[in-house]
Motif scaffolding. Structure first.
Motif, mmCIF file in Angstrom:
data_model
loop_
_atom_site.group_PDB
_atom_site.id
_atom_site.type_symbol
_atom_site.label_atom_id
_atom_site.label_comp_id
_atom_site.label_asym_id
_atom_site.label_seq_id
_atom_site.Cartn_x
_atom_site.Cartn_y
_atom_site.Cartn_z
ATOM 1 N N MET A 104 0.848 -1.165 0.000
ATOM 2 C CA MET A 104 0.000 0.000 0.000
ATOM 3 C C MET A 104 0.901 1.238 0.000
ATOM 4 O O MET A 104 1.835 1.342 0.777
ATOM 5 C CB MET A 104 -0.880 -0.012 1.242
ATOM 6 C CG MET A 104 -1.778 1.179 1.314
ATOM 7 S SD MET A 104 -3.156 0.914 2.417
ATOM 8 C CE MET A 104 -2.650 1.846 3.831
ATOM 9 N N LYS A 105 0.567 2.182 -0.894
ATOM 10 C CA LYS A 105 1.353 3.398 -1.017
ATOM 11 C C LYS A 105 0.458 4.596 -0.727
ATOM 12 O O LYS A 105 -0.649 4.688 -1.243
ATOM 13 C CB LYS A 105 1.915 3.500 -2.439
ATOM 14 C CG LYS A 105 2.809 4.679 -2.654
ATOM 15 C CD LYS A 105 3.412 4.607 -4.044
ATOM 16 C CE LYS A 105 4.287 5.745 -4.427
ATOM 17 N NZ LYS A 105 4.133 7.007 -3.831
ATOM 18 N N ILE A 106 0.937 5.500 0.096
ATOM 19 C CA ILE A 106 0.174 6.690 0.462
ATOM 20 C C ILE A 106 0.667 7.859 -0.387
ATOM 21 O O ILE A 106 1.860 8.130 -0.456
ATOM 22 C CB ILE A 106 0.333 7.016 1.955
ATOM 23 C CG1 ILE A 106 -0.261 5.878 2.790
ATOM 24 C CG2 ILE A 106 -0.343 8.331 2.292
ATOM 25 C CD1 ILE A 106 -0.034 6.027 4.274
ATOM 26 N N ASP A 107 -0.262 8.540 -1.029
ATOM 27 C CA ASP A 107 0.065 9.735 -1.805
ATOM 28 C C ASP A 107 0.028 10.932 -0.845
ATOM 29 O O ASP A 107 -1.024 11.493 -0.566
ATOM 30 C CB ASP A 107 -0.942 9.908 -2.943
ATOM 31 C CG ASP A 107 -0.572 11.043 -3.868
ATOM 32 O OD1 ASP A 107 0.487 11.675 -3.666
ATOM 33 O OD2 ASP A 107 -1.347 11.304 -4.804
ATOM 34 N N TRP A 108 1.186 11.294 -0.320
ATOM 35 C CA TRP A 108 1.264 12.314 0.719
ATOM 36 C C TRP A 108 0.863 13.691 0.213
ATOM 37 O O TRP A 108 0.305 14.491 0.977
ATOM 38 C CB TRP A 108 2.670 12.342 1.314
ATOM 39 C CG TRP A 108 2.954 11.107 2.107
ATOM 40 C CD1 TRP A 108 3.715 10.046 1.725
ATOM 41 C CD2 TRP A 108 2.440 10.789 3.402
ATOM 42 N NE1 TRP A 108 3.721 9.077 2.709
ATOM 43 C CE2 TRP A 108 2.954 9.519 3.755
ATOM 44 C CE3 TRP A 108 1.608 11.434 4.302
ATOM 45 C CZ2 TRP A 108 2.653 8.899 4.953
ATOM 46 C CZ3 TRP A 108 1.317 10.825 5.503
ATOM 47 C CH2 TRP A 108 1.832 9.574 5.815
ATOM 48 N N ALA A 109 1.121 13.982 -1.042
ATOM 49 C CA ALA A 109 0.746 15.287 -1.591
ATOM 50 C C ALA A 109 -0.770 15.452 -1.617
ATOM 51 O O ALA A 109 -1.303 16.501 -1.240
ATOM 52 C CB ALA A 109 1.327 15.460 -2.986
ATOM 53 N N THR A 110 -1.464 14.415 -2.024
ATOM 54 C CA THR A 110 -2.925 14.472 -2.056
ATOM 55 C C THR A 110 -3.496 14.514 -0.647
ATOM 56 O O THR A 110 -4.446 15.260 -0.379
ATOM 57 C CB THR A 110 -3.484 13.252 -2.813
ATOM 58 O OG1 THR A 110 -2.911 13.217 -4.121
ATOM 59 C CG2 THR A 110 -4.989 13.334 -2.940
ATOM 60 N N LEU A 111 -2.922 13.759 0.257
ATOM 61 C CA LEU A 111 -3.377 13.789 1.640
ATOM 62 C C LEU A 111 -3.183 15.174 2.249
ATOM 63 O O LEU A 111 -4.065 15.697 2.933
ATOM 64 C CB LEU A 111 -2.625 12.737 2.464
ATOM 65 C CG LEU A 111 -3.061 12.593 3.921
ATOM 66 C CD1 LEU A 111 -4.515 12.147 3.999
ATOM 67 C CD2 LEU A 111 -2.165 11.614 4.639
ATOM 68 N N GLY A 112 -2.056 15.794 1.978
ATOM 69 C CA GLY A 112 -1.810 17.154 2.453
ATOM 70 C C GLY A 112 -2.763 18.158 1.843
ATOM 71 O O GLY A 112 -3.218 19.095 2.506
#
Length: 73
Positions: free
Chosen positions: A1-9
């Protein structure tokens, strides 16, 4: 599982801005109504403050309604 940190931010930033805006609008509405109370106690009128307060409350209701629309649709 990979988290898209830019989208989460981005989601966090938009949520924070929307929350601060809604709380600010509601606070302005309460302030307008309290100015009416002070004006009535002093024997004056605060029509502009009441109109602004109702406009702030209407904007809050519209934002909440739009949010519900986005969730349901």
């Amino acid at each position: 599982m990979k988290i898209d940190w830019a989208t989460l931010g981005s989601v966090f930033g938009v949520s924070l801005a929307a929350t601060v805006t809604l709380v600010g609008l509601f606070t302005l509405g309460i302030t307008g109504l309290s100015r009416r109370e002070r004006a009535v106690a002093a024997g004056g009128s605060a029509g502009l403050a009441v109109t602004g307060a109702y406009a702030c409350f209407a904007a809050c209701a519209a934002a909440v309604g739009y949010g519900i629309y986005l969730i349901v649709a």
